[in-house]
Structure formats: structure tokens, C-alpha cells
Enzyme design. Structure first.
Site, PDB file in Angstrom:
ATOM      1  N   ASN A  86       0.801  -1.235   0.000  1.00 40.15           N
ATOM      2  CA  ASN A  86       0.000   0.000   0.000  1.00 40.15           C
ATOM      3  C   ASN A  86       0.832   1.283   0.000  1.00 40.15           C
ATOM      4  OD1 ASN A  86      -2.350   1.848   0.850  1.00 40.15           O
ATOM      5  ND2 ASN A  86      -0.943   1.991   2.577  1.00 40.15           N
ATOM      6  N   TYR A 158       3.590   9.628 -10.671  1.00 37.54           N
ATOM      7  CA  TYR A 158       2.653   8.725  -9.970  1.00 37.54           C
ATOM      8  C   TYR A 158       1.940   7.819 -10.978  1.00 37.54           C
ATOM      9  CZ  TYR A 158      -0.914   7.693  -6.338  1.00 37.54           C
ATOM     10  OH  TYR A 158      -1.756   7.109  -5.421  1.00 37.54           O
ATOM     11  N   ALA A 160       2.964   6.907 -13.955  1.00 40.55           N
ATOM     12  CA  ALA A 160       3.918   5.933 -14.514  1.00 40.55           C
ATOM     13  C   ALA A 160       4.122   4.781 -13.531  1.00 40.55           C
ATOM     14  CB  ALA A 160       5.247   6.618 -14.811  1.00 40.55           C
ATOM     15  N   ILE A 191     -10.138   9.284  -2.766  1.00 45.98           N
ATOM     16  CA  ILE A 191     -10.635   8.790  -1.480  1.00 45.98           C
ATOM     17  C   ILE A 191     -10.367   9.845  -0.400  1.00 45.98           C
ATOM     18  CG2 ILE A 191     -10.542   6.845   0.162  1.00 45.98           C
ATOM     19  CD1 ILE A 191     -11.384   6.036  -2.729  1.00 45.98           C
TER      20      ILE A 191
HETATM   21  N1  CAA Z   1      -7.548  18.853 -16.370  1.00 44.28           N
HETATM   22  C1  CAA Z   1      -7.340  19.894 -17.212  1.00 44.28           C
HETATM   23  N2  CAA Z   1      -6.708  21.026 -16.854  1.00 44.28           N
HETATM   24  C2  CAA Z   1      -6.298  21.115 -15.588  1.00 44.28           C
HETATM   25  C3  CAA Z   1      -6.474  20.072 -14.650  1.00 44.28           C
HETATM   26  C4  CAA Z   1      -7.164  18.910 -15.093  1.00 44.28           C
HETATM   27  N3  CAA Z   1      -7.377  17.857 -14.271  1.00 44.28           N
HETATM   28  N4  CAA Z   1      -5.945  20.443 -13.496  1.00 44.28           N
HETATM   29  C5  CAA Z   1      -5.420  21.680 -13.667  1.00 44.28           C
HETATM   30  N5  CAA Z   1      -5.661  22.080 -14.933  1.00 44.28           N
HETATM   31  C6  CAA Z   1      -5.249  23.333 -15.543  1.00 44.28           C
HETATM   32  C7  CAA Z   1      -5.541  24.503 -14.609  1.00 44.28           C
HETATM   33  O1  CAA Z   1      -6.894  24.927 -14.754  1.00 44.28           O
HETATM   34  C8  CAA Z   1      -4.552  25.537 -15.100  1.00 44.28           C
HETATM   35  O2  CAA Z   1      -5.049  26.106 -16.277  1.00 44.28           O
HETATM   36  P1  CAA Z   1      -4.644  27.616 -16.681  1.00 44.28           P
HETATM   37  O3  CAA Z   1      -3.156  27.637 -16.799  1.00 44.28           O
HETATM   38  O4  CAA Z   1      -5.325  27.820 -17.974  1.00 44.28           O
HETATM   39  O5  CAA Z   1      -5.141  28.467 -15.574  1.00 44.28           O
HETATM   40  C9  CAA Z   1      -3.333  24.704 -15.503  1.00 44.28           C
HETATM   41  O6  CAA Z   1      -3.840  23.350 -15.703  1.00 44.28           O
HETATM   42  C10 CAA Z   1      -2.255  24.669 -14.443  1.00 44.28           C
HETATM   43  O7  CAA Z   1      -2.844  24.161 -13.218  1.00 44.28           O
HETATM   44  P2  CAA Z   1      -2.474  24.758 -11.806  1.00 44.28           P
HETATM   45  O8  CAA Z   1      -2.703  26.230 -11.807  1.00 44.28           O
HETATM   46  O9  CAA Z   1      -3.193  23.960 -10.789  1.00 44.28           O
HETATM   47  O10 CAA Z   1      -0.902  24.494 -11.783  1.00 44.28           O
HETATM   48  P3  CAA Z   1       0.008  24.298 -10.517  1.00 44.28           P
HETATM   49  O11 CAA Z   1       1.399  24.210 -11.051  1.00 44.28           O
HETATM   50  O12 CAA Z   1      -0.270  25.337  -9.482  1.00 44.28           O
HETATM   51  O13 CAA Z   1      -0.424  22.910  -9.904  1.00 44.28           O
HETATM   52  C11 CAA Z   1      -0.837  20.590  -9.887  1.00 44.28           C
HETATM   53  C12 CAA Z   1      -0.313  21.770 -10.687  1.00 44.28           C
HETATM   54  C13 CAA Z   1       0.037  20.400  -8.596  1.00 44.28           C
HETATM   55  C14 CAA Z   1      -0.724  19.359 -10.755  1.00 44.28           C
HETATM   56  C15 CAA Z   1      -2.301  20.860  -9.454  1.00 44.28           C
HETATM   57  O14 CAA Z   1      -3.064  21.140 -10.618  1.00 44.28           O
HETATM   58  C16 CAA Z   1      -2.932  19.669  -8.749  1.00 44.28           C
HETATM   59  O15 CAA Z   1      -2.701  19.449  -7.578  1.00 44.28           O
HETATM   60  N6  CAA Z   1      -3.742  18.901  -9.469  1.00 44.28           N
HETATM   61  C17 CAA Z   1      -4.332  17.679  -8.932  1.00 44.28           C
HETATM   62  C18 CAA Z   1      -3.435  16.490  -9.201  1.00 44.28           C
HETATM   63  C19 CAA Z   1      -4.099  15.230  -8.692  1.00 44.28           C
HETATM   64  O16 CAA Z   1      -5.175  14.861  -9.155  1.00 44.28           O
HETATM   65  N7  CAA Z   1      -3.461  14.561  -7.719  1.00 44.28           N
HETATM   66  C20 CAA Z   1      -4.034  13.395  -7.115  1.00 44.28           C
HETATM   67  C21 CAA Z   1      -3.477  13.291  -5.705  1.00 44.28           C
HETATM   68  S1  CAA Z   1      -4.315  12.041  -4.759  1.00 44.28           S
HETATM   69  C22 CAA Z   1      -3.709  10.648  -5.374  1.00 44.28           C
HETATM   70  O17 CAA Z   1      -2.787  10.587  -6.126  1.00 44.28           O
HETATM   71  C23 CAA Z   1      -4.398   9.391  -4.935  1.00 44.28           C
HETATM   72  C24 CAA Z   1      -4.918   8.666  -6.088  1.00 44.28           C
HETATM   73  O18 CAA Z   1      -4.567   7.512  -6.251  1.00 44.28           O
HETATM   74  C25 CAA Z   1      -5.905   9.303  -6.989  1.00 44.28           C
END
Ligand code: CAA
Length: 248
Positions: A86, A158, A160, A191
Site C-alpha cells: 500500500n 505517480y 507511470a 478517497i
Molecule cells: N484537467 C485539465 N486542466 C487542468 C487540470 C485537469 N485535471 N488540473 C489543472 N488544470 C489546468 C488549470 O486549470 C490551469 O489552467 P490555466 O493555466 O489555464 O489556468 C493549468 O492546468 C495549471 O494548473 P495549476 O494552476 O493547478 O498548476 P500548478 O502548477 O499550481 O499545480 C498541480 C499543478 C500540482 C498538478 C495541481 O493542478 C494539482 O494538484 N492537481 C491535482 C493532481 C491530482 O489529481 N493529484 C491526485 C493526488 S491524490 C492521489 O494521487 C491518490 C490517487 O490515487 C488518486
């Protein structure tokens, strides 16, 4: 496999999904080897588990020598029936971000850190667990993959690693069956964990809106799937998707 009296190892058992899984295995009559990066990280589980049969291991699963030392202790304690692979970390970020002419890219160390824990660590624990299980009566290896294995915005590293976890699951289900070892995976969606709580609120809001059930999953909904895989002897080589219907 009947869960009662089975010896289980849960990696990343200090909090979140791992802690929930460890507790649910204990409540269902198993004994648990709980592993996390430090003993301090396992304090919460220690409090919750009270007198239940749990042994605590400080181990960096990306470190081969540390993993071997942990498995030597588990072997000395009698063996292993179930591994729940995990433990995992995130270092989310875009591959490339260009803003006002400024170019920012994902640092290699963020890519490697996630691959080391989420892919190499899963390999090391499964390899040592399989060797131990093959010497005993077989067992079950459960890998925690993710919905992100399909490729997720902001998760080059992540995604990959988790795609690799899925591929290893299929490979091991084929290779290990002759030793009476099954291998399956769970791909959780978003989650209710600290990992998900760390996502920027505006990003998380967008994600939750896309989940057909319009809510995050609960940790018990993943943990229950761990119990199901252990108990159902015909589950092998598949990744069970528990994600509220989200497609990324
Ligand atoms: N789809 C399309 N566009 C997206 C998007 C998405 N899912 N997420 C962000 N964007 C866009 C934003 O709207 C932004 O657009 P503009 O430049 O036009 O404003 C652009 O992409 C840049 O995004 P951020 O401003 O958020 O950029 P950042 O550098 O500040 O942050 C990031 C980047 C850290 C990846 C942030 O977007 C983020 O945290 N995203 C979520 C990532 C995610 O889903 N992580 C899962 C963690 S939990 C986990 O991993 C457990 C699991 O098993 C699921």
C-alpha cells in the site's frame, strides 16, 4: 482464504488507507505486521490497535537492505500469508509549466522519488513476500494501484508508477500461481485521505464534480475490497476499480 489467524503485512500502515486496512484486518481476526517509514509514524495505529496482534516495523520500502531486514524478522516470526503493498507518495506537478515566459519543469528528483517508493518499493516487498509465501502455504499479494494509472493531469511520476504496478500484478498472477500465490490490485479513485486533502481546493472541486457519485470515496470502501480479494480465491491478475465511476 479465511482471514482469521492469517499473518498480513501492510506497508504504509501509519495513516490513511494503510491504517484503515491494518485495523480492518485485525478486526477480522488476522495478525498484522505494520510497516511505515518510521516507528513514530505508526504511533496512531499503536493507539487504535490496543491489544490486537500487531508488530511494528520501521522500513523504507525503497531500500533493498531495509526491506530484506524487515522480511527476515517476519520470517523469524513464522511467515506471511498476505501482503498489502500500500505505501505510496505523491510529488504532483506539471511536466512543463510556462507562465509569463518563465518555464518550470518537473524536477528529476520528484520523478525518481515517486518511482522509488511506488514502483521499486512495491517490487521489493512483493519479491520478498513471494519468497516467504512460497516456502509456506502460498498466499495473496494485493497491490494498491490508482485511477491515475491511466495517466492523470499533474501526475507524470505517480501515473507511470501505478501503471507499472498494474503490469507487475498481471505478471505475478501468472508467475506465482504455481506456488499457490494469488496477486491482484485495487485502483482507488479519489478517497477521503490526507493525500487527497492536500490537493489544491480549486483542483479538488473540479475533480469531485466529475465523479458521477459527486463525492470522495471513504477509506473503508477500499479496505473492504482488500478483505474481498483475500476471501475470494478466484480473484487473480485483475485490478478492481473502486472510484465512484470517475474516468480520467
Ligand atoms: N484537467 C485539465 N486542466 C487542468 C487540470 C485537469 N485535471 N488540473 C489543472 N488544470 C489546468 C488549470 O486549470 C490551469 O489552467 P490555466 O493555466 O489555464 O489556468 C493549468 O492546468 C495549471 O494548473 P495549476 O494552476 O493547478 O498548476 P500548478 O502548477 O499550481 O499545480 C498541480 C499543478 C500540482 C498538478 C495541481 O493542478 C494539482 O494538484 N492537481 C491535482 C493532481 C491530482 O489529481 N493529484 C491526485 C493526488 S491524490 C492521489 O494521487 C491518490 C490517487 O490515487 C488518486
Amino acid at each position: 482464504m479465511d482471514i482469521r489467524n492469517k499473518r498480513c503485512l501492510v506497508t504504509g500502515a501509519g495513516r490513511g488507507l494503510g491504517k484503515q486496512m491494518a485495523m480492518d484486518l485485525l478486526r477480522n481476526g488476522a495478525s498484522v505486521h505494520a510497516c511505515d517509514i518510521s516507528l513514530a509514524a505508526l504511533e496512531g495505529l499503536k493507539t487504535d490497535a490496543r491489544d490486537l496482534p500487531v508488530m511494528f516495523h520501521a522500513c523504507d520500502i525503497a531500500d533493498e537492505a531495509a526491506v530484506k531486514a524487515m522480511f527476515a524478522k517476519i520470517s523469524g516470526d513464522g511467515g506471511l500469508d498476505v501482503l498489502v503493498n500500500n505505501a505510496g507518495i505523491t510529488r504532483d506537478g506539471l511536466l512543463l509549466k510556462v507562465k509569463d515566459g518563465d518555464v518550470k519543469t518537473m524536477p528529476l528528483q520528484d520523478f525518481k522519488a515517486v518511482i522509488d517508493v511506488n514502483l521499486v518499493g512495491v517490487f521489493l516487498c512483493a519479491r520478498e513476500a513471494a519468497a516467504l509465501m512460497a516456502k509456506g502455504n502460498g498466499g495473496v499479494i494485493i497491490n494498491i494501484s490508482s485511477i491515475s494509472r491511466a495517466g492523470n493531469f499533474g501526475q507524470t511520476n505517480y501515473s507511470a508508477a501505478k501503471a507499472g504496478v498494474d503490469a507487475m500484478t498481471v505478471t505475478w498472477s501468472k508467475e506465482l500461481a504455481k506456488y499457490k500465490i494469488r496477486c491482484a490490485a485495487i485502483a482507488p479513485g479519489y478517497i477521503n485521505t490526507e493525500m487527497v486533502a492536500a490537493i489544491k481546493p480549486e483542483a479538488l472541486e473540479k475533480i469531485t464534480a466529475q465523479i458521477p457519485l459527486h463525492r470522495l470515496g471513504e477509506m473503508c470502501e477500499i479496505s473492504r475490497t482488500v478483505l474481498f480479494i483475500i476471501e475470494n480465491d478466484f480473484v487473480n491478475g485483475k485490478t478492481l476499480e473502486i472510484d465512484g465511476g470517475l474516468r480520467i
